[in-house]
Design an enzyme around this catalytic site. Structure first.
Site, PDB file in Angstrom:
ATOM      1  CB  CYS A  43      -0.905  -0.010   1.226  1.00  0.00           C
ATOM      2  SG  CYS A  43      -2.072   1.377   1.296  1.00  0.00           S
ATOM      3  CG  ASP A  45      -0.677   4.109   5.323  1.00  0.00           C
ATOM      4  OD1 ASP A  45       0.251   4.535   6.047  1.00  0.00           O
ATOM      5  OD2 ASP A  45      -1.875   4.194   5.652  1.00  0.00           O
ATOM      6  NE  ARG A  47      -0.631   4.964   8.743  1.00  0.00           N
ATOM      7  CZ  ARG A  47      -1.906   4.777   9.095  1.00  0.00           C
ATOM      8  NH1 ARG A  47      -2.265   4.975  10.357  1.00  0.00           N
ATOM      9  NH2 ARG A  47      -2.812   4.429   8.197  1.00  0.00           N
ATOM     10  CG  HIS A  99      -1.798  -1.025   6.004  1.00  0.00           C
ATOM     11  ND1 HIS A  99      -2.447  -0.062   6.749  1.00  0.00           N
ATOM     12  CD2 HIS A  99      -1.786  -0.553   4.728  1.00  0.00           C
ATOM     13  CE1 HIS A  99      -2.803   0.941   5.960  1.00  0.00           C
ATOM     14  NE2 HIS A  99      -2.419   0.668   4.728  1.00  0.00           N
ATOM     15  CB  CYS A 102      -5.959  -0.474   4.377  1.00  0.00           C
ATOM     16  SG  CYS A 102      -5.704   0.069   2.671  1.00  0.00           S
TER      17      CYS A 102
END
Length: 211
Positions: A43, A45, A47, A99, A102
């Site tokens: 992803c 993202d 993080r 994750h 999400c």
């Protein structure tokens, strides 16, 4: 120049100095080429950094990231990365890593219009539709959300295995396995979803390509 922008430039210099202190030829070796054993599809993202999560060094992970770690068969970006990783770099493992928490998966569970991304989210909604009966049977919203994250990863593993790129590699006897993981933002640990594909025999017959 903003303080943040200056800071990240300074961070680069510090990082270079640290690498050279450990190995004066570090960048010389990197410049020669890459032979990563792993393709990571994750992803976007911020993080979920691929290398850091698995403690990999520079040059050990070939990476493709998009919203909700999707494998869309019309996505030429993803397909180009996949083709290069499999047919040129000869990676032995492909990990699809989602994750918990999400945002893309969460958006697919609702009906709010976000903008252009609605068109991408629709692919995730298609996954929900395939598993609607099971997911709707889960009363706890957090548990349903977490289950959808896991199911989405599994479906992307299947979709990767359906591609002519992956099946072509298997036909040629290439050592290649596709795995599905989920990363916990609140723990740092990954969960292996035990969906591992290493042959088109693992697919339904309708998806098994004949070359």
């Amino acid at each position: 120049m903003s303080d943040f922008y200056k800071k990240i430039l300074d961070n680069n210099k510090v990082w270079v100095e640290k690498q050279l202190a450990l190995d004066k030829d570090f960048f010389k070796h990197l410049a020669v080429g890459q032979t990563p054993p792993l393709l990571w599809i994750g992803c976007s993202d911020s993080r979920v950094p691929a290398n850091e999560i698995i403690g990999a060094k520079s040059g050990e992970v070939f990476v493709h990231r998009n919203i909700a770690n999707m494998v869309v068969h019309t996505d030429m970006n993803m397909l180009s990365v996949l083709d290069y990783a499999v047919n040129v770099l000869k990676v032995k493992h492909i990990i699809v890593c989602g994750h918990y928490g999400c945002g893309g998966v969460k958006a697919a569970m609702g009906n709010d219009s976000i903008g252009l991304i609605d068109n991408w989210i629709r692919h995730i909604k298609d996954v929900y539709r395939l598993h609607e009966h099971y997911l709707n049977s889960i009363e706890d919203p957090t548990e349903r959300f977490n289950s959808f994250v896991e199911i989405n990863v599994k479906e992307q593993v299947y979709d990767l295995s359906k591609t002519s790129i992956v099946q072509g590699a298997w036909r040629n006897g290439q050592d290649l396995t596709v795995h599905g993981w989920v990363y916990g933002l609140n723990s740092g640990y990954v969960t292996d979803l035990a969906v591992n594909m290493s042959s088109n025999a693992d697919l339904d017959e309708v998806y098994q390509l004949k070359f």
